[in-house]
Design a protein around this motif. Structure first.
Motif, PDB file in Angstrom:
ATOM      1  N   GLY A 102       0.786  -1.211   0.000  1.00  0.00           N
ATOM      2  CA  GLY A 102       0.000   0.000   0.000  1.00  0.00           C
ATOM      3  C   GLY A 102       0.827   1.274   0.000  1.00  0.00           C
ATOM      4  O   GLY A 102       0.311   2.359   0.241  1.00  0.00           O
ATOM      5  N   LEU A 103       2.135   1.152  -0.262  1.00  0.00           N
ATOM      6  CA  LEU A 103       3.009   2.321  -0.316  1.00  0.00           C
ATOM      7  C   LEU A 103       3.231   2.693  -1.776  1.00  0.00           C
ATOM      8  O   LEU A 103       3.767   1.909  -2.547  1.00  0.00           O
ATOM      9  N   SER A 104       2.808   3.869  -2.122  1.00  0.00           N
ATOM     10  CA  SER A 104       2.955   4.334  -3.498  1.00  0.00           C
ATOM     11  C   SER A 104       4.319   5.007  -3.643  1.00  0.00           C
ATOM     12  O   SER A 104       4.576   6.046  -3.033  1.00  0.00           O
ATOM     13  N   THR A 105       5.205   4.386  -4.414  1.00  0.00           N
ATOM     14  CA  THR A 105       6.548   4.928  -4.630  1.00  0.00           C
ATOM     15  C   THR A 105       6.918   4.784  -6.100  1.00  0.00           C
ATOM     16  O   THR A 105       6.309   4.001  -6.831  1.00  0.00           O
ATOM     17  N   THR A 106       7.919   5.532  -6.490  1.00  0.00           N
ATOM     18  CA  THR A 106       8.523   5.382  -7.810  1.00  0.00           C
ATOM     19  C   THR A 106      10.029   5.316  -7.594  1.00  0.00           C
ATOM     20  O   THR A 106      10.529   5.707  -6.533  1.00  0.00           O
ATOM     21  N   SER A 107      10.740   4.836  -8.591  1.00  0.00           N
ATOM     22  CA  SER A 107      12.205   4.850  -8.488  1.00  0.00           C
ATOM     23  C   SER A 107      12.707   6.281  -8.332  1.00  0.00           C
ATOM     24  O   SER A 107      13.614   6.544  -7.539  1.00  0.00           O
ATOM     25  N   THR A 108      12.092   7.222  -9.043  1.00  0.00           N
ATOM     26  CA  THR A 108      12.488   8.628  -8.923  1.00  0.00           C
ATOM     27  C   THR A 108      12.247   9.137  -7.510  1.00  0.00           C
ATOM     28  O   THR A 108      13.080   9.847  -6.943  1.00  0.00           O
ATOM     29  N   GLY A 109      11.118   8.768  -6.929  1.00  0.00           N
ATOM     30  CA  GLY A 109      10.814   9.182  -5.557  1.00  0.00           C
ATOM     31  C   GLY A 109      11.804   8.617  -4.553  1.00  0.00           C
ATOM     32  O   GLY A 109      12.244   9.312  -3.633  1.00  0.00           O
ATOM     33  N   LEU A 110      12.176   7.341  -4.733  1.00  0.00           N
ATOM     34  CA  LEU A 110      13.156   6.729  -3.828  1.00  0.00           C
ATOM     35  C   LEU A 110      14.526   7.379  -3.998  1.00  0.00           C
ATOM     36  O   LEU A 110      15.254   7.595  -3.025  1.00  0.00           O
ATOM     37  N   GLN A 111      14.881   7.710  -5.236  1.00  0.00           N
ATOM     38  CA  GLN A 111      16.142   8.420  -5.472  1.00  0.00           C
ATOM     39  C   GLN A 111      16.087   9.798  -4.822  1.00  0.00           C
ATOM     40  O   GLN A 111      17.092  10.298  -4.298  1.00  0.00           O
ATOM     41  N   GLY A 112      14.913  10.415  -4.834  1.00  0.00           N
ATOM     42  CA  GLY A 112      14.743  11.707  -4.177  1.00  0.00           C
ATOM     43  C   GLY A 112      14.979  11.624  -2.683  1.00  0.00           C
ATOM     44  O   GLY A 112      15.603  12.511  -2.083  1.00  0.00           O
ATOM     45  N   VAL A 113      14.500  10.542  -2.061  1.00  0.00           N
ATOM     46  CA  VAL A 113      14.725  10.355  -0.622  1.00  0.00           C
ATOM     47  C   VAL A 113      16.220  10.342  -0.326  1.00  0.00           C
ATOM     48  O   VAL A 113      16.684  11.009   0.601  1.00  0.00           O
ATOM     49  N   THR A 114      16.972   9.608  -1.134  1.00  0.00           N
ATOM     50  CA  THR A 114      18.414   9.547  -0.868  1.00  0.00           C
ATOM     51  C   THR A 114      19.099  10.859  -1.227  1.00  0.00           C
ATOM     52  O   THR A 114      20.109  11.203  -0.618  1.00  0.00           O
ATOM     53  N   SER A 115      18.530  11.611  -2.169  1.00  0.00           N
ATOM     54  CA  SER A 115      19.152  12.898  -2.487  1.00  0.00           C
ATOM     55  C   SER A 115      18.960  13.903  -1.357  1.00  0.00           C
ATOM     56  O   SER A 115      19.792  14.789  -1.160  1.00  0.00           O
ATOM     57  N   PHE A 116      17.882  13.769  -0.600  1.00  0.00           N
ATOM     58  CA  PHE A 116      17.679  14.611   0.582  1.00  0.00           C
ATOM     59  C   PHE A 116      18.546  14.140   1.745  1.00  0.00           C
ATOM     60  O   PHE A 116      19.203  14.935   2.411  1.00  0.00           O
ATOM     61  N   THR A 117      18.510  12.837   1.998  1.00  0.00           N
ATOM     62  CA  THR A 117      19.176  12.324   3.194  1.00  0.00           C
ATOM     63  C   THR A 117      20.688  12.193   3.025  1.00  0.00           C
ATOM     64  O   THR A 117      21.409  12.285   4.013  1.00  0.00           O
ATOM     65  N   GLY A 118      21.159  12.008   1.803  1.00  0.00           N
ATOM     66  CA  GLY A 118      22.609  11.884   1.593  1.00  0.00           C
ATOM     67  C   GLY A 118      23.389  13.024   2.217  1.00  0.00           C
ATOM     68  O   GLY A 118      24.249  12.788   3.069  1.00  0.00           O
ATOM     69  N   PRO A 119      23.123  14.262   1.828  1.00  0.00           N
ATOM     70  CA  PRO A 119      23.878  15.378   2.420  1.00  0.00           C
ATOM     71  C   PRO A 119      23.676  15.505   3.922  1.00  0.00           C
ATOM     72  O   PRO A 119      24.600  15.828   4.656  1.00  0.00           O
ATOM     73  N   LEU A 120      22.440  15.236   4.401  1.00  0.00           N
ATOM     74  CA  LEU A 120      22.182  15.329   5.838  1.00  0.00           C
ATOM     75  C   LEU A 120      22.899  14.235   6.616  1.00  0.00           C
ATOM     76  O   LEU A 120      23.241  14.411   7.776  1.00  0.00           O
ATOM     77  N   CYS A 121      23.120  13.104   5.951  1.00  0.00           N
ATOM     78  CA  CYS A 121      23.777  11.946   6.577  1.00  0.00           C
ATOM     79  C   CYS A 121      25.253  11.838   6.176  1.00  0.00           C
ATOM     80  O   CYS A 121      25.902  10.856   6.486  1.00  0.00           O
ATOM     81  N   LYS A 122      25.744  12.800   5.441  1.00  0.00           N
ATOM     82  CA  LYS A 122      27.168  12.869   5.068  1.00  0.00           C
ATOM     83  C   LYS A 122      27.597  11.749   4.127  1.00  0.00           C
ATOM     84  O   LYS A 122      28.618  11.121   4.308  1.00  0.00           O
ATOM     85  N   PHE A 123      26.759  11.462   3.101  1.00  0.00           N
ATOM     86  CA  PHE A 123      27.195  10.549   2.047  1.00  0.00           C
ATOM     87  C   PHE A 123      26.657  11.047   0.716  1.00  0.00           C
ATOM     88  O   PHE A 123      25.706  11.810   0.654  1.00  0.00           O
ATOM     89  N   THR A 124      27.319  10.621  -0.352  1.00  0.00           N
ATOM     90  CA  THR A 124      26.886  10.994  -1.695  1.00  0.00           C
ATOM     91  C   THR A 124      26.051   9.866  -2.271  1.00  0.00           C
ATOM     92  O   THR A 124      26.549   8.748  -2.450  1.00  0.00           O
ATOM     93  N   PRO A 125      24.767  10.136  -2.560  1.00  0.00           N
ATOM     94  CA  PRO A 125      23.912   9.091  -3.111  1.00  0.00           C
ATOM     95  C   PRO A 125      24.377   8.614  -4.485  1.00  0.00           C
ATOM     96  O   PRO A 125      24.987   9.375  -5.232  1.00  0.00           O
ATOM     97  N   VAL A 126      24.070   7.359  -4.793  1.00  0.00           N
ATOM     98  CA  VAL A 126      24.416   6.811  -6.102  1.00  0.00           C
ATOM     99  C   VAL A 126      23.564   7.484  -7.169  1.00  0.00           C
ATOM    100  O   VAL A 126      22.490   7.998  -6.896  1.00  0.00           O
ATOM    101  N   THR A 127      24.059   7.478  -8.373  1.00  0.00           N
ATOM    102  CA  THR A 127      23.317   7.985  -9.521  1.00  0.00           C
ATOM    103  C   THR A 127      22.857   6.779 -10.328  1.00  0.00           C
ATOM    104  O   THR A 127      23.663   5.909 -10.658  1.00  0.00           O
ATOM    105  N   CYS A 128      21.575   6.730 -10.620  1.00  0.00           N
ATOM    106  CA  CYS A 128      21.039   5.598 -11.378  1.00  0.00           C
ATOM    107  C   CYS A 128      21.173   5.834 -12.863  1.00  0.00           C
ATOM    108  O   CYS A 128      21.207   6.935 -13.341  1.00  0.00           O
TER     109      CYS A 128
END
Length: 128
Positions: A102-128
Motif C-alpha cells: 500500500g506504499l505508493s513509490t517510484t524509483s524517482t521518488g526513492l532516489q529523491g529520498v536519498t538525495s535529501f538524506t545523503g547530504p544530511l547523513c554525510k554521504f553521496t547518493p548513487v546515480t542511477c
C-alpha cells in the motif's frame, strides 16, 4: 515490528523462493521503513515518494530549513546509506513490492529520498 515491515519481509522470502536468490533491497528497504518512520513522515509532507520528478532546489532547501533538529537519526542514516549503497533506489522492482504494502513509490521518488538524506547523513547518493 510494524505489520508493513513484517509483510515486506514475507514478500522477500517469497522472492527468494521464486527466484532462488535473494534481493538484498527487500530487507534493506524493510529496515529503512522501520527505522526511518519519523524521517519519511516528515519528508512526505515536502516530497512525495511517488514523485516522477527529482526534488527541486526549493524542496531541498525547505527540508534543510524545516527539519526537526533530531532528524535524521544516526540509525536512519545507516539504513538509508545501506539501501542506497546497494543501489536499491535504482531497482525497478522495489516500487512494485512496496505497492503490495500500500506504499505508493517510484524509483524517482526513492532516489529523491536519498538525495535529501545523503547530504544530511554525510554521504553521496548513487546515480542511477
Amino acid at each position: 515490528m510494524s505489520s508493513k515491515v513484517a509483510i515486506l519481509l514475507l514478500v522477500s522470502l517469497a522472492v527468494v523462493a521464486v527466484n532462488g536468490q535473494g534481493n538484498q533491497c527487500v530487507p534493506l528497504g524493510g529496515r529503512l521503513l522501520s527505522i526511518c518512520d519519523a524521517e519519511l513522515s516528515f519528508l512526505r509532507e515536502i516530497y512525495p515518494l511517488d514523485s516522477t520528478a527529482p526534488p527541486t532546489a526549493a524542496q531541498v532547501q525547505q527540508v534543510t530549513d524545516t527539519k526537526p533538529a533530531d532528524l535524521p537519526t544516526e540509525a536512519c542514516c545507516t539504513a538509508v546509506k545501506a539501501f542506497d549503497g546497494a543501489r536499491c533506489p535504482c531497482d525497478a522492482s522495489i516500487p512494485t513490492l512496496l505497492g503490495t504494502l500500500g506504499l505508493s513509490t517510484t524509483s524517482t521518488g526513492l532516489q529523491g529520498v536519498t538525495s535529501f538524506t545523503g547530504p544530511l547523513c554525510k554521504f553521496t547518493p548513487v546515480t542511477c
